[in-house]
Structure formats: structure tokens, C-alpha cells
Design a protein around this motif. Structure first.
Motif, PDB file in Angstrom:
ATOM      1  N   GLU A 112      41.880  42.917  61.023  1.00  0.00           N
ATOM      2  CA  GLU A 112      40.576  43.215  60.426  1.00  0.00           C
ATOM      3  C   GLU A 112      40.692  43.714  58.988  1.00  0.00           C
ATOM      4  OE1 GLU A 112      40.298  44.110  64.875  1.00  0.00           O
ATOM      5  OE2 GLU A 112      41.720  44.436  63.248  1.00  0.00           O
ATOM      6  N   ASP A 113      41.891  44.161  58.577  1.00  0.00           N
ATOM      7  CA  ASP A 113      42.072  44.715  57.233  1.00  0.00           C
ATOM      8  C   ASP A 113      42.597  43.697  56.238  1.00  0.00           C
ATOM      9  OD1 ASP A 113      41.254  47.251  58.077  1.00  0.00           O
ATOM     10  OD2 ASP A 113      43.272  47.773  58.746  1.00  0.00           O
ATOM     11  N   ILE A 114      42.818  42.452  56.653  1.00  0.00           N
ATOM     12  CA  ILE A 114      43.451  41.458  55.782  1.00  0.00           C
ATOM     13  C   ILE A 114      42.395  40.619  55.067  1.00  0.00           C
ATOM     14  CG2 ILE A 114      44.947  39.444  55.729  1.00  0.00           C
ATOM     15  CD1 ILE A 114      46.451  40.614  58.085  1.00  0.00           C
ATOM     16  N   THR A 137      47.276  40.390  51.150  1.00  0.00           N
ATOM     17  CA  THR A 137      46.342  41.200  50.374  1.00  0.00           C
ATOM     18  C   THR A 137      45.317  41.805  51.321  1.00  0.00           C
ATOM     19  OG1 THR A 137      46.598  39.725  48.478  1.00  0.00           O
ATOM     20  CG2 THR A 137      44.709  41.216  48.460  1.00  0.00           C
ATOM     21  N   THR A 138      45.158  43.125  51.266  1.00  0.00           N
ATOM     22  CA  THR A 138      44.216  43.791  52.162  1.00  0.00           C
ATOM     23  C   THR A 138      42.822  43.849  51.535  1.00  0.00           C
ATOM     24  OG1 THR A 138      44.809  45.981  51.284  1.00  0.00           O
ATOM     25  CG2 THR A 138      46.051  45.170  53.190  1.00  0.00           C
ATOM     26  N   LYS A 139      41.853  44.118  52.357  1.00  0.00           N
ATOM     27  CA  LYS A 139      40.457  44.151  51.915  1.00  0.00           C
ATOM     28  C   LYS A 139      40.172  45.393  51.076  1.00  0.00           C
ATOM     29  CE  LYS A 139      38.593  41.578  55.854  1.00  0.00           C
ATOM     30  NZ  LYS A 139      37.706  41.635  57.053  1.00  0.00           N
ATOM     31  N   ARG A 140      39.253  45.242  50.141  1.00  0.00           N
ATOM     32  CA  ARG A 140      38.756  46.351  49.337  1.00  0.00           C
ATOM     33  C   ARG A 140      37.240  46.412  49.479  1.00  0.00           C
ATOM     34  NH1 ARG A 140      42.499  48.465  45.945  1.00  0.00           N
ATOM     35  NH2 ARG A 140      44.431  47.269  45.652  1.00  0.00           N
ATOM     36  N   GLU A 164      28.846  50.631  40.396  1.00  0.00           N
ATOM     37  CA  GLU A 164      29.230  49.858  39.222  1.00  0.00           C
ATOM     38  C   GLU A 164      30.693  50.050  38.846  1.00  0.00           C
ATOM     39  OE1 GLU A 164      27.529  47.627  37.621  1.00  0.00           O
ATOM     40  OE2 GLU A 164      25.752  47.859  38.887  1.00  0.00           O
ATOM     41  N   SER A 165      31.204  51.261  39.008  1.00  0.00           N
ATOM     42  CA  SER A 165      32.560  51.533  38.525  1.00  0.00           C
ATOM     43  C   SER A 165      33.555  51.877  39.626  1.00  0.00           C
ATOM     44  CB  SER A 165      32.528  52.691  37.515  1.00  0.00           C
ATOM     45  OG  SER A 165      32.021  53.874  38.124  1.00  0.00           O
ATOM     46  N   THR A 166      33.095  52.148  40.832  1.00  0.00           N
ATOM     47  CA  THR A 166      34.001  52.574  41.900  1.00  0.00           C
ATOM     48  C   THR A 166      33.727  51.807  43.190  1.00  0.00           C
ATOM     49  OG1 THR A 166      34.141  54.813  40.969  1.00  0.00           O
ATOM     50  CG2 THR A 166      34.839  54.527  43.252  1.00  0.00           C
ATOM     51  N   LEU A 167      34.794  51.298  43.833  1.00  0.00           N
ATOM     52  CA  LEU A 167      34.714  50.611  45.113  1.00  0.00           C
ATOM     53  C   LEU A 167      35.616  51.329  46.102  1.00  0.00           C
ATOM     54  CD1 LEU A 167      35.089  46.914  43.866  1.00  0.00           C
ATOM     55  CD2 LEU A 167      32.957  48.166  44.270  1.00  0.00           C
ATOM     56  N   TYR A 168      35.212  51.371  47.359  1.00  0.00           N
ATOM     57  CA  TYR A 168      36.017  52.064  48.366  1.00  0.00           C
ATOM     58  C   TYR A 168      35.937  51.334  49.702  1.00  0.00           C
ATOM     59  CZ  TYR A 168      31.537  53.763  50.117  1.00  0.00           C
ATOM     60  OH  TYR A 168      30.251  53.826  50.620  1.00  0.00           O
ATOM     61  N   ARG A 169      36.970  51.538  50.514  1.00  0.00           N
ATOM     62  CA  ARG A 169      37.000  51.036  51.886  1.00  0.00           C
ATOM     63  C   ARG A 169      37.942  51.902  52.710  1.00  0.00           C
ATOM     64  NH1 ARG A 169      39.560  47.655  55.622  1.00  0.00           N
ATOM     65  NH2 ARG A 169      38.114  46.401  56.879  1.00  0.00           N
ATOM     66  N   MET A 216      43.047  53.412  53.745  1.00  0.00           N
ATOM     67  CA  MET A 216      42.000  53.685  52.767  1.00  0.00           C
ATOM     68  C   MET A 216      42.376  53.044  51.434  1.00  0.00           C
ATOM     69  SD  MET A 216      40.524  57.294  51.286  1.00  0.00           S
ATOM     70  CE  MET A 216      41.832  57.429  50.069  1.00  0.00           C
ATOM     71  N   SER A 217      41.403  52.434  50.770  1.00  0.00           N
ATOM     72  CA  SER A 217      41.629  51.855  49.445  1.00  0.00           C
ATOM     73  C   SER A 217      40.523  52.314  48.504  1.00  0.00           C
ATOM     74  CB  SER A 217      41.654  50.325  49.510  1.00  0.00           C
ATOM     75  OG  SER A 217      40.382  49.813  49.857  1.00  0.00           O
ATOM     76  N   LEU A 218      40.896  52.466  47.221  1.00  0.00           N
ATOM     77  CA  LEU A 218      39.952  52.936  46.211  1.00  0.00           C
ATOM     78  C   LEU A 218      40.238  52.197  44.914  1.00  0.00           C
ATOM     79  CD1 LEU A 218      37.754  55.080  45.385  1.00  0.00           C
ATOM     80  CD2 LEU A 218      39.683  56.511  44.639  1.00  0.00           C
ATOM     81  N   GLU A 219      39.188  51.776  44.234  1.00  0.00           N
ATOM     82  CA  GLU A 219      39.314  51.137  42.928  1.00  0.00           C
ATOM     83  C   GLU A 219      38.236  51.693  42.011  1.00  0.00           C
ATOM     84  OE1 GLU A 219      38.533  46.763  40.961  1.00  0.00           O
ATOM     85  OE2 GLU A 219      39.777  46.853  42.778  1.00  0.00           O
TER      86      GLU A 219
END
Length: 528
Positions: free
Chosen positions: A216-218, A245-248, A324-329, A353-356
């Protein structure tokens, strides 16, 4: 010899159809055509790409039916078709589907063309990504919708690629046992030391631990299959590279997703060995008392090892979003897996956990991933047990009259006693952190620094009760205890500079320079 057949909860039923002509004729030729149409016949062939390379895993189906097969690693196939006037449909990821009307043909040579719409697709190629049309190498990409989700209940996510990548062979090494992974081999790869598995790279981490991933994370899986893989990652990539590559997160409203599955295995076929009655009859033919070791019981030793009530279940909960500037999962999971054999259970839980985030008018980007997995495995059952059980005397009882375990010390051990009097388990904790800082001061020029730290820590334990057979034979009935502690840490540093420039509309320059550093430390301690 091991012969085992398993039936999973998810079934695929196949059915063939026969076609008969309503007309009759006395000529031999028409009779043969009628028989061919009624009984069907066998079609053989090979499927290749436009470069003449065989394609393995191509799906072949008789149009309008569920009759079908897939090509082997060399692109060959054999299919029993239900009639001489049917159409075969050929399909494979990344290639255009093709239909062929048989009209009595028995040998086919099929060439599949690449899907032009996929040429603009962005693929991961190591230290970055490129358009598929710009990649001068053999690469296959698999998206979540194309993955073999029948393998999702395996702890090894490489099984998601089963039948989806030409030339990649995926084999489960021990049936339904959740504590065994898969064997992976790229066609044409040879190795003097036998290590022919492709290198796994997870979010840029070479040698990433697959225990940290769930299907589920791919986001995507890209497979590099030729010499370019070694050019990027060195000799360790001689057998190819699997880039995961994992999901974001994505911009918009917060999204919450939950998935689960339940699996149960049945044994539907087993080797034909004698039961107690048949064994007594066979031994009686020798007319020799030394052969007549009849203990008076009727024991199915194979059945005593079956976990007939096995039930595996897994749960995954994720939340994602961003502005607009930050994405998380973030995601959490729990799984409890059981094989069809006793003492092969595995419990796992963990999260990712992923953060951009972007800053300085989007010139600066920071990406990070953190993941943790804990597993508790029962390693006592499985390997070699089934063969030994089939060899055991079916007249031997499981218990003595006083309730203790019966042991025939001249023959195979009591398998029921072994599972009760011995212990062999493993507790594993795996963690990973990676961060990437990307700076793009001007258009077309980008610099980045990637760092990662992974830690794999596990403990294995063995214990033999004083009453166990192995304690009697090897340790003077004194029992035995053993423990092993192991830890591996890996640190990675990769700074790179990339320049991409398009000029005169259709000319493009892409250059990348960088440095890769990876440092590993192993620690191990055993005591008994």
C-alpha cells in the motif's frame, strides 16, 4: 522430494469451451475439421519485442473465454485452444495489446510494439528520474494498478512483480511459510559466487530493507535490466536493480485510506504414501519378524504438522495531504501471518512517514522519509518437516500410555513432541531515515545532498527442553539454550549536481556528477 499443493482463499477458475459444427459430411477432410473444432488443439509460439528480445510473463487469452496462459522467461508458450477459429489476445505492461486470429495455425511468432503513450512517462533511473523516451537502457516500470496483488500477503514486496517484468523470475522458496522470502533472478545473469539477486534501492537507499515496505506504500517500481545498472551502482548491480519509490502526500484535502485482507490456505494434494493398514499389508509380504515393527497405532504424521485453522490478516491505515508548500503522508500497519504448517507464524507492525516542503520561492526543497518495523517470527516449523513426516512409521503412536511422548530412537523423531519441546524464534527491529536537500538557484541547474541511516537489529533464540529427543541424543538430557544478537547499521551520503538543457526545440543535454559514500558496521554476539 517435496510435492505440495496449496489452495488460497482467492481462486481463479478456468473453463474451456468446445465448438461443434452443425453440418455433416461424408468426406474425410470435413470430418477432420469437425473433430478439430470439437476437441481443440495445441498452439505453440514465441513472443518478442521489436528488438527481437523474448518477453516473459506475456498474458495470452482466448478471446471471449477464460482459457489462457503466460509466456516463460524465454518468451515461449503452449496453449490448448478450444477450436480452430478462435482469436488469441496478447497483452503485456508497456506494450500494445495484439489480437491474432488462429484459423488453424499451430506455430506463432508474435512481435509486440511498445506503447508510444508511455514514452513521456517519468521513470526512476538512479540518482534522479528521466522521461522513458530519453532512457537508452532496458527498463520496466510497474505501477500499483499493474502489480500482482496476489502476492501482497507476502512479506517480500518483490512478489508484486511476479509475471509483470520480462526476464525477471520470482519464486516463493517455501510455499505458504511467511518467514521465507522469494528468490529473484534476472534472465541471462550468472555469478561465480551464486549471488544473482538484483540490488534493491528504496527511495535512493541502496540495499534497502524490504521489511520496511508494504504494497500500500509503493508508488512505483522500476527495474533496470542491463549494464547501465552496474554503471550507476557498481558491481553489486550486475544482476540488475529494483528501484522502489514510496508514496508521498498530494496537495488538497486530507485523505484517509484503509486496506485489509484475509487469507486461508488448504492442502489439496499430497504425495501418495501408505497409511497404517497399507503399511501392515506390505510388511506382511516379507514374512520376516524383523520388518514387523508394528506399534499398533494409526497415525497420519503429515496431518499432525498441518495448521488447518490458519488465518492470515493484515491492516494498513494511511493519512495524506498538503498545501502549496508542504506535503505529508503517514501510515500504520499490522499483520499476523500464518502458514499451512504449524509453528510458522509471523507478527509484524510498524509505520512510515514522509514529508516534503519547499522554501525560498521553491528554490529549496527538503524531502524526508522515516520508517520503523517490528517483527516476531516463529522459525521452528517448516523446512524439512514434511518429508520426514512422510517417512515416519504410521503405526507409531504420538503418546505413550502414561501420556508422555513416544519416541522411536532408531527412526525419525516424534514431530508433535518436537514442536512442543523445542523453541526457535526471532525478534527483529528495523528502522530507516533518509533526507534530501535540493537547491535549484537557476533554471536547469540543480544540486542535491542525500543522506540516510538504516539499522537492522535482531535476536534469535533456541531452547531444547530436558525431555526432548535432541537433548537426550546430544546434550546428555541436560537441555540446551542458545541466543544470538545481531546489528547492522548503514550510513549513506550522496551529493550530486545535475544540469539539463533543451535548445533548438529538439536537442537536449543532461549531465550529472556526484559522489556516493556508504559505510556499514556489523556486530554479532552468540552464547549457549
Amino acid at each position: 522430494m517435496r510435492k505440495e499443493a496449496l489452495l488460497c482463499l482467492s481462486l481463479m477458475l478456468t473453463q474451456s469451451y468446445a465448438f461443434a459444427s452443425s453440418e455433416t459430411d461424408n468426406t474425410l477432410k470435413q470430418a477432420e475439421v469437425h473433430a478439430l473444432a470439437q476437441k481443440g488443439y495445441t498452439v505453440k509460439g514465441i513472443v518478442k519485442d521489436q528488438l527481437g528480445e523474448p518477453l516473459g510473463g506475456v498474458s495470452i487469452v482466448v478471446k471471449g473465454t477464460t482459457v489462457g496462459t503466460t509466456t516463460d522467461l524465454d518468451g515461449n508458450f503452449t496453449l490448448n485452444v478450444p477450436g480452430n477459429n478462435v482469436t488469441l489476445s496478447f497483452s503485456f505492461i508497456g506494450f500494445k495489446s495484439q489480437e491474432v486470429s488462429l484459423k488453424g495455425q499451430t506455430d506463432l511468432n508474435i512481435v509486440l510494439s511498445e506503447d508510444a503513450e508511455m514514452l513521456d512517462e517519468v521513470v526512476v533511473v538512479g540518482y534522479g528520474s528521466m522521461k522513458r523516451s530519453d532512457v537508452a537502457t532496458a527498463i520496466s516500470s510497474v505501477k500499483p494498478e499493474d502489480m500482482n496483488l496476489a502476492g501482497a500477503n507476502s512479506r517480500d514486496v518483490r512478489q508484486l512483480l511476479d509475471g509483470k517484468v520480462a526476464g525477471l523470475s520470482i519464486t516463493r522458496t517455501n510455499g505458504s511459510n511467511p518467514n521465507n522470502g522469494v528468490a529473484v533472478q534476472m534472465r541471462g545473469v550468472v555469478s561465480v559466487n551464486g549471488d544473482i539477486a538484483p540490488l534493491v534501492v528504496i527511495d535512493g537507499i541502496p540495499g534497502g530493507n524490504l521489511d520496511l515496505l508494504r504494497s500500500e506504500d509503493i508508488e512505483s517500481i522500476d527495474v533496470l535490466k542491463d549494464g547501465s545498472a552496474a554503471a550507476i551502482y557498481g558491481s553489486r548491480a550486475n544482476a540488475g536493480v529494483i528501484l522502489i519509490t514510496t508514496k508521498r502526500g498530494s496537495k488538497g484535502k486530507t485523505s484517509v485510506d484503509y486496506s485489509t485482507y484475509l487469507t486461508h490456505y488448504w492442502g489439496i494434494e499430497r504425495p501418495d504414501f501408505m497409511d497404517a493398514t497399507e503399511w501392515r499389508s506390505a510388511m506382511g509380504k516379507f514374512n520376516n519378524p524383523s520388518y514387523m515393527t508394528d506399534r499398533g497405532s494409526d497415525t497420519d504424521w503429515f496431518d499432525t504438522l498441518l495448521n488447518s485453522g490458519n488465518a492470515s490478516h493484515s491492516h494498513n491505515l494511511s493519512i495524506s495531504g498538503g498545501g502549496e508548500s508542504t506535503l505529508y503522508r503517514a501510515s500504520l500497519y499490522y499483520s499476523n501471518l500464518e502458514g499451512i504448517g504449524k509453528a510458522t507464524d509471523r507478527e509484524q507492525y510498524g509505520g512510515r512517514m514522509s514529508l516534503e516542503t519547499k522554501a525560498l520561492n521553491n528554490m529549496l526543497t527538503f524531502q524526508t522519509n522515516m520508517s520503523l518495523n517490528y517483527g516476531n517470527m516463529n522459525l521452528l516449523g517448516g523446512d524439512g518437516e514434511w518429508e520426514s513426516a512422510l517417512r515416519s512409521n504410521p503405526t507409531n503412536p504420538v503418546y505413550n500410555e502414561d501420556g508422555t511422548y513416544y519416541e522411536d530412537y532408531a527412526k525419525d523423531e516424534n514431530k508433535v513432541a518436537r514442536l512442543d519441546q523445542q523453541q526457535y524464534d526471532k525478534q527483529q527491529t528495523t528502522s530507516s531515515f533518509d533526507g534530501k536537500l535540493i537547491f535549484e538557484p537557476i533554471k536547469d541547474l540543480k544540486g542535491s545532498v542525500f543522506v540516510s541511516y538504516t539499522r537492522d537489529d535482531y535476536k534469535e533464540r533456541r531452547f531444547y527442553d530436558v525431555d526432548s529427543r535432541i537433548s537426550y541424543n546430544s546434550y546428555n538430557s541436560g537441555g540446551y539454550a542458545w541466543k544470538k544478537s545481531y546489528m547492522k547499521t548503514t550510513r549513506t551520503l550522496e551529493p550530486t549536481i545535475e544540469y539539463t538543457k533543451t535548445f533548438l526545440d529538439n536537442h537536449k543535454i543532461n549531465a550529472i556528477a556526484g559522489y556516493s559514500y556508504q559505510y556499514q558496521v556489523y556486530e554479532q554476539l552468540e552464547a549457549n
